[in-house]
Design a protein around this motif. Structure first.
Motif, PDB file in Angstrom:
ATOM      1  N   THR A  23      14.081 -52.631  -4.733  1.00  0.00           N
ATOM      2  CA  THR A  23      12.864 -53.324  -5.161  1.00  0.00           C
ATOM      3  C   THR A  23      11.912 -52.347  -5.845  1.00  0.00           C
ATOM      4  OG1 THR A  23      13.057 -54.870  -3.319  1.00  0.00           O
ATOM      5  CG2 THR A  23      10.911 -54.721  -4.411  1.00  0.00           C
TER       6      THR A  23
ATOM      7  N   THR B 215       8.194 -51.961  -7.950  1.00  0.00           N
ATOM      8  CA  THR B 215       6.899 -52.611  -8.095  1.00  0.00           C
ATOM      9  C   THR B 215       6.027 -51.864  -9.091  1.00  0.00           C
ATOM     10  OG1 THR B 215       5.981 -51.358  -6.251  1.00  0.00           O
ATOM     11  CG2 THR B 215       6.895 -53.533  -5.740  1.00  0.00           C
TER      12      THR B 215
ATOM     13  N   SER C 167       6.801 -57.317  -9.218  1.00  0.00           N
ATOM     14  CA  SER C 167       7.833 -56.874  -8.283  1.00  0.00           C
ATOM     15  C   SER C 167       9.177 -57.373  -8.803  1.00  0.00           C
ATOM     16  CB  SER C 167       7.552 -57.465  -6.899  1.00  0.00           C
ATOM     17  OG  SER C 167       8.630 -57.217  -6.035  1.00  0.00           O
TER      18      SER C 167
END
Length: 188
Positions: free
Chosen positions: A78, A80, A96
């Motif tokens: 992930t 961001t 994100s």
């Protein structure tokens, strides 16, 4: 964020004051070489993470707000990115991106879409938009989440300053959807 320059100034002040010995009793005053407004603007992409997907001009052309600072992070799959203005903590814009998922459109809508969200069409395999009221020190938020054609989970969240109006939120719904469409990844 805006406090980044203050933190840098404090670090410099602590470093300089820590270097003086007992013989140097005079106070050390550190003055910045230029006001924050005159400092060179680093590209958003230089922050890394999901910030590599956009730049300040692109954001401004799409949603009409100029941001000047970016911060990013990556944890496992992930990435961001959050961008802000130099003058205040809000508005801000966050992106994100989860690199890949095995979820299909049905699973995405059943498990990722907030209860009060509206389904969106024309954005990836499935998408939603949810507006939240002001809370804490900030104004309302607009969030758009989607499952891209490339099977990535992507989320955009715009947080207004405290003084935002209902008309501001309504306008941002459309603008943020256009930004999401421009960012949505495809298979090709």
């Amino acid at each position: 964020m805006p406090t980044r320059l203050a933190a840098l100034g404090a670090a410099v002040l602590f470093a300089v004051s820590g270097c003086s010995g007992p013989a140097d009793e005079a106070a050390t005053i550190v003055t910045p070489s230029a006001p924050a407004e005159d400092l060179a603007e680093l590209p958003a992409a230089s922050a890394g993470g999901a910030c590599i997907l956009w730049d300040y001009d692109f954001i401004e052309q799409t949603i009409g707000i100029r941001f000047a600072v970016a911060a990013a992070d990556q944890i496992e799959d992930t990435s961001t990115c959050v961008v802000q203005t130099m003058s205040a903590a809000w508005p801000d814009l966050a992106l994100s991106v989860v690199e890949t998922t095995t979820a299909n459109a049905t699973i995405f809508l059943d498990t990722r879409m907030p209860a009060k969200a509206t389904k969106l069409t024309g954005l990836g395999r499935a998408g939603y938009r949810v507006n939240a009221k002001a809370s804490g020190g900030h104004g309302p938020t607009v969030e758009i989440g989607w499952l891209s054609e490339a099977k990535q989970l992507q989320t955009l969240r715009f947080t207004f300053a405290k003084d935002a109006t209902a008309a501001d939120v309504k306008g941002m719904n459309t603008k943020l959807l256009e930004l999401a469409k421009a960012l949505s990844t495809t298979n090709g």
